[in-house]
Design an enzyme around this catalytic site. Structure first.
Site, mmCIF file in Angstrom:
data_model
loop_
_atom_site.group_PDB
_atom_site.id
_atom_site.type_symbol
_atom_site.label_atom_id
_atom_site.label_comp_id
_atom_site.label_asym_id
_atom_site.label_seq_id
_atom_site.Cartn_x
_atom_site.Cartn_y
_atom_site.Cartn_z
ATOM 1 N N SER A 96 0.793 -1.220 0.000
ATOM 2 C CA SER A 96 0.000 0.000 0.000
ATOM 3 C C SER A 96 0.832 1.280 0.000
ATOM 4 C CB SER A 96 -0.956 -0.006 1.190
ATOM 5 O OG SER A 96 -0.277 -0.334 2.389
ATOM 6 N N HIS A 128 -5.537 -2.739 -2.377
ATOM 7 C CA HIS A 128 -5.203 -1.750 -3.410
ATOM 8 C C HIS A 128 -5.189 -2.352 -4.822
ATOM 9 C CE1 HIS A 128 -4.324 1.848 -1.018
ATOM 10 N NE2 HIS A 128 -3.925 1.014 -0.089
ATOM 11 N N LYS A 185 -11.862 1.511 -0.591
ATOM 12 C CA LYS A 185 -10.905 2.226 -1.440
ATOM 13 C C LYS A 185 -11.507 2.427 -2.826
ATOM 14 C CE LYS A 185 -7.158 1.328 1.582
ATOM 15 N NZ LYS A 185 -6.461 0.252 2.236
HETATM 16 C C1 LIG Z 1 -6.385 -0.001 3.646
HETATM 17 C C2 LIG Z 1 -5.941 -1.386 3.804
HETATM 18 C C3 LIG Z 1 -6.619 -2.253 4.656
HETATM 19 C C4 LIG Z 1 -7.768 -1.793 5.502
HETATM 20 O O1 LIG Z 1 -8.930 -1.672 4.768
HETATM 21 P P1 LIG Z 1 -10.145 -0.834 5.404
HETATM 22 O O2 LIG Z 1 -11.317 -1.275 4.630
HETATM 23 O O3 LIG Z 1 -9.810 0.601 5.234
HETATM 24 O O4 LIG Z 1 -10.211 -1.219 6.837
HETATM 25 C C5 LIG Z 1 -6.199 -3.557 4.735
HETATM 26 N N1 LIG Z 1 -5.129 -3.986 4.019
HETATM 27 C C6 LIG Z 1 -4.445 -3.168 3.197
HETATM 28 C C7 LIG Z 1 -3.298 -3.716 2.420
HETATM 29 C C8 LIG Z 1 -4.829 -1.846 3.058
HETATM 30 O O5 LIG Z 1 -4.143 -1.038 2.259
#
Ligand SMILES: *Cc1c(COP(=O)(O)O)cnc(C)c1O
Length: 391
Positions: free
Chosen positions: A180, A208, A239
């Protein structure tokens, strides 16, 4: 000193080291241009890859769901919180991802906390990439399993560790799909191959990759053509999908087991009808068209190449995540502050989110940025970069 003295000291320490987060406040829908701390600025750091955070189709679905189902389920999923909408979303996600089944959670963070401890007990061993997301790290911490942290993307080291632990009854390999903070990809084909050799489970966190990689944004498994060979795909709806929530897609037995033993499913209330309906609409849009995904990549390629031409270090990214590497946290914060004066919203990211000395501004490209928006950003990055002696 009061009993809070140690906290006050810790806060001072963060400020001195330039590690104190400045939390800005959003005053409008999240779009290419967004009101931040009362000013309309070009948004270069939301995870709004496809522009779904303020999409009319998603908003309409959320409003309809409120009329039909109200605002909250008032229960955890396993007692009285599973609405027909939750099941509809799960079926749709399984179809979208090409898996046997899927189960949704309150967030991607919860999905990782649900899955890892449910699958691996104290006899098992977890193999985890050193740059995995905090929610994977915390998921590992909730188990009594053995843990091998392997060097970033190093399949040979992973294979050796599996050999060392080949007699463990349960072996779980877990990796971010897209890392990420750097935007590089897990070497999933290699990981799957060694996993098959050692009979290990493979879990990939596609937070992502969702909406970004693969046909119509189906994610990293689709990107590498590994359907059926990855046991657990964790996804987020927060996201690219623009809403909030998380899920696990994979083998029927695993998903069924998580409905029985995933603790956030059992002990934390279900997501709201509005959220779930908006997520369903997001999947529908993506199944119908890959237009926003193609636009996202076109924008990302353009921005990245222009920034490289200017002499910025954009790291190892293979995706629209574009880190602008700046080194010290103080430089990154200063850069971000100067950008904000110039109407660019791009937050600095420093330790503990990334290693010390690797502070950066992480630019997140969106399908809703126009070419003019990107040119505006590039011009401002160049200006501030020269001012601060970065380029
Ligand atoms: C953002 C992210 C999460 C968390 O996801 P949310 O839905 O915001 O809780 C988990 N794993 C990775 C790799 C992320 O980038």
């Amino acid at each position: 000193m009061s009993k809070y003295g140690f906290i006050v000291e810790a806060l001072e320490g963060l400020k001195e080291q330039g590690l104190y987060n400045i939390i800005r406040t959003i005053g409008s829908p999240v779009g290419a241009w967004t009101v931040v701390d009362g000013r309309r600025v070009l948004n270069m750091c939301s995870n709004n890859y496809l522009g779904f955070a303020n999409d009319e189709r998603l908003k309409a679905a959320a409003l309809r769901a409120i009329e039909e189902y109200g605002v909250g389920p008032a229960a955890v999923r396993s007692i009285a919180g599973t609405m027909t909408l939750h099941r509809e979303l799960e079926k749709k996600l399984a179809e979208f991802k090409g898996t046997e089944d899927a189960v949704s959670f309150q967030s991607g963070f919860c999905a990782n906390l649900a899955t890892i401890p449910a699958l691996v007990g104290k006899e098992g061993v977890i193999f985890t990439d050193e740059l995995n997301h905090a929610s994977i790290i915390d998921g590992c911490r909730l188990t009594k399993a053995g843990r091998v942290i392997y060097p970033h993307r190093d399949v040979d080291a992973l294979a050796k560790a599996l050999e060392d632990h080949k007699d463990a009854p349960v072996k779980l390999i877990v990796t971010d799909g897209v890392f990420s903070m750097d935007g590089d990809l897990a070497p999933l084909p290699g990981i799957v191959e060694v996993a098959e050799r050692y009979d290990a489970l493979v879990m990939v966190d596609d937070a992502h990759g969702e909406g970004v990689l693969g046909s119509h944004g189906r994610g990293i498994v689709d990107h590498f053509g590994l359907h059926g060979r990855v046991d657990i795909e964790v996804g987020t709806l927060s996201k690219a999908f623009g809403v909030v929530g998380g899920y696990v897609a994979g083998k029927r037995e695993i998903v069924e087991y998580l409905r029985q033993r995933g603790r956030p499913f059992l002990f934390s209330s279900a997501t709201t009808p509005a959220d779930v309906a908006a997520c369903i609409a997001a999947v529908d849009v993506l199944m119908e068209t890959d237009e926003p995904v193609r636009k996202l990549w076109e924008n990302a390629r353009y921005f990245k190449s222009k920034m490289q031409e200017l002499g910025f270090d954009t790291g190892q990214s293979e995706t629209p995540i574009t880190p602008i590497m700046l080194g010290e946290a103080k430089t990154a914060w200063e850069f971000s502050k100067r950008l904000f004066d110039e109407e660019i919203f791009a937050q600095a990211i420093a330790y503990p989110t990334v290693p010390k000395g690797k502070a950066r501004i992480r630019v997140m490209i969106s399908a809703v940025h126009t070419r003019d928006d990107l040119d505006f950003a590039i011009e401002k990055f160049a200006k501030v970069g020269r001012e601060l002696g970065v380029i």
